[in-house]
Design a protein around this motif. Sequence first.
Motif, PDB file in Angstrom:
ATOM      1  N   LEU A   1       0.841  -1.192   0.000  1.00 51.45           N
ATOM      2  CA  LEU A   1       0.000   0.000   0.000  1.00 51.45           C
ATOM      3  C   LEU A   1       0.879   1.247   0.000  1.00 51.45           C
ATOM      4  O   LEU A   1       1.950   1.258   0.600  1.00 51.45           O
ATOM      5  N   PRO A   2       0.446   2.324  -0.649  1.00 48.55           N
ATOM      6  CA  PRO A   2       1.235   3.565  -0.660  1.00 48.55           C
ATOM      7  C   PRO A   2       1.213   4.237   0.703  1.00 48.55           C
ATOM      8  O   PRO A   2       0.265   4.089   1.480  1.00 48.55           O
ATOM      9  N   SER A   3       2.269   4.985   0.985  1.00 45.71           N
ATOM     10  CA  SER A   3       2.322   5.761   2.224  1.00 45.71           C
ATOM     11  C   SER A   3       1.413   6.978   2.117  1.00 45.71           C
ATOM     12  O   SER A   3       0.948   7.346   1.029  1.00 45.71           O
ATOM     13  N   ALA A   4       1.194   7.629   3.256  1.00 43.28           N
ATOM     14  CA  ALA A   4       0.377   8.847   3.257  1.00 43.28           C
ATOM     15  C   ALA A   4       1.016   9.922   2.389  1.00 43.28           C
ATOM     16  O   ALA A   4       0.326  10.622   1.638  1.00 43.28           O
ATOM     17  N   GLU A   5       2.348  10.073   2.481  1.00 45.87           N
ATOM     18  CA  GLU A   5       3.038  11.074   1.671  1.00 45.87           C
ATOM     19  C   GLU A   5       2.858  10.802   0.183  1.00 45.87           C
ATOM     20  O   GLU A   5       2.657  11.727  -0.612  1.00 45.87           O
ATOM     21  N   GLN A   6       2.938   9.538  -0.210  1.00 46.41           N
ATOM     22  CA  GLN A   6       2.763   9.182  -1.619  1.00 46.41           C
ATOM     23  C   GLN A   6       1.348   9.506  -2.092  1.00 46.41           C
ATOM     24  O   GLN A   6       1.147   9.979  -3.211  1.00 46.41           O
ATOM     25  N   VAL A   7       0.356   9.263  -1.248  1.00 49.52           N
ATOM     26  CA  VAL A   7      -1.030   9.547  -1.628  1.00 49.52           C
ATOM     27  C   VAL A   7      -1.248  11.052  -1.768  1.00 49.52           C
ATOM     28  O   VAL A   7      -1.898  11.510  -2.723  1.00 49.52           O
ATOM     29  N   ILE A   8      -0.703  11.830  -0.854  1.00 46.78           N
ATOM     30  CA  ILE A   8      -0.859  13.288  -0.929  1.00 46.78           C
ATOM     31  C   ILE A   8      -0.182  13.825  -2.191  1.00 46.78           C
ATOM     32  O   ILE A   8      -0.710  14.730  -2.859  1.00 46.78           O
ATOM     33  N   LYS A   9       0.963  13.278  -2.534  1.00 45.49           N
ATOM     34  CA  LYS A   9       1.619  13.688  -3.777  1.00 45.49           C
ATOM     35  C   LYS A   9       0.766  13.339  -4.992  1.00 45.49           C
ATOM     36  O   LYS A   9       0.678  14.116  -5.954  1.00 45.49           O
ATOM     37  N   ARG A  10       0.115  12.186  -4.959  1.00 42.03           N
ATOM     38  CA  ARG A  10      -0.777  11.819  -6.059  1.00 42.03           C
ATOM     39  C   ARG A  10      -1.984  12.746  -6.093  1.00 42.03           C
ATOM     40  O   ARG A  10      -2.464  13.102  -7.174  1.00 42.03           O
ATOM     41  N   LEU A  11      -2.490  13.134  -4.933  1.00 46.15           N
ATOM     42  CA  LEU A  11      -3.600  14.095  -4.878  1.00 46.15           C
ATOM     43  C   LEU A  11      -3.206  15.400  -5.556  1.00 46.15           C
ATOM     44  O   LEU A  11      -3.991  15.976  -6.320  1.00 46.15           O
ATOM     45  N   GLU A  12      -1.979  15.876  -5.295  1.00 45.61           N
ATOM     46  CA  GLU A  12      -1.501  17.099  -5.943  1.00 45.61           C
ATOM     47  C   GLU A  12      -1.444  16.924  -7.459  1.00 45.61           C
ATOM     48  O   GLU A  12      -1.778  17.847  -8.214  1.00 45.61           O
ATOM     49  N   ASP A  13      -1.057  15.748  -7.901  1.00 48.46           N
ATOM     50  CA  ASP A  13      -1.015  15.467  -9.332  1.00 48.46           C
ATOM     51  C   ASP A  13      -2.423  15.480  -9.930  1.00 48.46           C
ATOM     52  O   ASP A  13      -2.648  16.015 -11.017  1.00 48.46           O
ATOM     53  N   ILE A  14      -3.374  14.914  -9.216  1.00 51.27           N
ATOM     54  CA  ILE A  14      -4.766  14.896  -9.675  1.00 51.27           C
ATOM     55  C   ILE A  14      -5.311  16.322  -9.761  1.00 51.27           C
ATOM     56  O   ILE A  14      -5.989  16.691 -10.718  1.00 51.27           O
ATOM     57  N   ARG A  15      -4.986  17.142  -8.768  1.00 48.91           N
ATOM     58  CA  ARG A  15      -5.405  18.547  -8.802  1.00 48.91           C
ATOM     59  C   ARG A  15      -4.874  19.241 -10.055  1.00 48.91           C
ATOM     60  O   ARG A  15      -5.598  19.990 -10.721  1.00 48.91           O
ATOM     61  N   SER A  16      -3.608  18.998 -10.353  1.00 51.94           N
ATOM     62  CA  SER A  16      -2.997  19.630 -11.522  1.00 51.94           C
ATOM     63  C   SER A  16      -3.688  19.190 -12.795  1.00 51.94           C
ATOM     64  O   SER A  16      -3.943  19.993 -13.701  1.00 51.94           O
ATOM     65  N   ARG A  17      -4.001  17.919 -12.893  1.00 48.86           N
ATOM     66  CA  ARG A  17      -4.673  17.401 -14.081  1.00 48.86           C
ATOM     67  C   ARG A  17      -6.053  18.015 -14.249  1.00 48.86           C
ATOM     68  O   ARG A  17      -6.464  18.378 -15.338  1.00 48.86           O
ATOM     69  N   VAL A  18      -6.766  18.136 -13.127  1.00 44.14           N
ATOM     70  CA  VAL A  18      -8.122  18.702 -13.167  1.00 44.14           C
ATOM     71  C   VAL A  18      -8.068  20.164 -13.599  1.00 44.14           C
ATOM     72  O   VAL A  18      -8.864  20.614 -14.427  1.00 44.14           O
ATOM     73  N   ARG A  19      -7.108  20.921 -13.052  1.00 41.77           N
ATOM     74  CA  ARG A  19      -6.977  22.327 -13.438  1.00 41.77           C
ATOM     75  C   ARG A  19      -6.621  22.463 -14.916  1.00 41.77           C
ATOM     76  O   ARG A  19      -7.139  23.337 -15.615  1.00 41.77           O
ATOM     77  N   TYR A  20      -5.732  21.586 -15.377  1.00 41.55           N
ATOM     78  CA  TYR A  20      -5.290  21.659 -16.771  1.00 41.55           C
ATOM     79  C   TYR A  20      -6.435  21.374 -17.727  1.00 41.55           C
ATOM     80  O   TYR A  20      -6.676  22.095 -18.685  1.00 41.55           O
ATOM     81  N   HIS A  21      -7.192  20.304 -17.416  1.00 39.52           N
ATOM     82  CA  HIS A  21      -8.293  19.940 -18.315  1.00 39.52           C
ATOM     83  C   HIS A  21      -9.505  20.829 -18.115  1.00 39.52           C
ATOM     84  O   HIS A  21     -10.367  20.921 -18.985  1.00 39.52           O
ATOM     85  N   GLY A  22      -9.578  21.470 -16.938  1.00 43.83           N
ATOM     86  CA  GLY A  22     -10.712  22.348 -16.678  1.00 43.83           C
ATOM     87  C   GLY A  22     -10.573  23.658 -17.408  1.00 43.83           C
ATOM     88  O   GLY A  22     -11.536  24.364 -17.620  1.00 43.83           O
TER      89      GLY A  22
END
Length: 238
Positions: free
Chosen positions: A217-238
């Motif tokens: 399972l990913p660590s909490a830090e890894q998940v938060i980093k992925r969340l930041e990546d998801i935010r960036s993707r959403v902003r880019y496509h939005g």
Amino acid sequence: MPLKPSPLRIDGGSAMLWKDEGLLHLGAEAEVRSGIWLGISAVKKKRLPRTWRHPDLDRTLTRRRLEAECRAMRRLSACEIRIPALLQLDRATHTMVMSRLPGSPLIELLREGVDDASAMLSKVGGMIRQMHRQGVVHGDLSTNNILWSEDEPALVDLGLSRLTTEIEHFGIDLHVLQEILSGSHPEYEDAMSAVESGYLAFDEAAGPTPDSSGGALPSAEQVIKRLEDIRSRVRYHG
């Protein structure tokens, strides 16, 4: 402490165990009613047929979702997360009976105003991380599905939950909550920061992330980093 699930599968006569008290919610996915089950305050959730699908396919998919929800509930019941106890499961009618948890939905408390929202949301973040460390994603992390009672959060409605080790799923779980907080509770500007703080703090206190039966399972830090990546993707496509 969470109540331990004790599924009771009854093919006939199960209605005699249930005293109905009225409709709680009627949605596209399910009908939810309140009542008493063998003296226990409970809710009955019946998944509704999707009439646009072929009946055989609909029954198969509905049964899979029901079983996924039950698996997630059983796994979470083994740890300290407060969730409803599974009292009865009827696969034939796609119906579950669960204990009714005390507390108020987080959406109501935040709208009324709370003295220390950051502390509250930090505890919510810790609970979410505890769930993710069990290899479970909720699938619908809204402030409607988080209850608050006795200064502690609880989770309800695991109908879209799944067991997984995929980091993207954990990031999306958090992103759903972020969208709800920013859309429904914009007055709490640092709400998601508080959630993330509690999420990270749980790993700091609990230690390394354990492996699940499905893999690492990913660590909490890894998940938060992925969340930041998801935010960036959403902003880019939005």
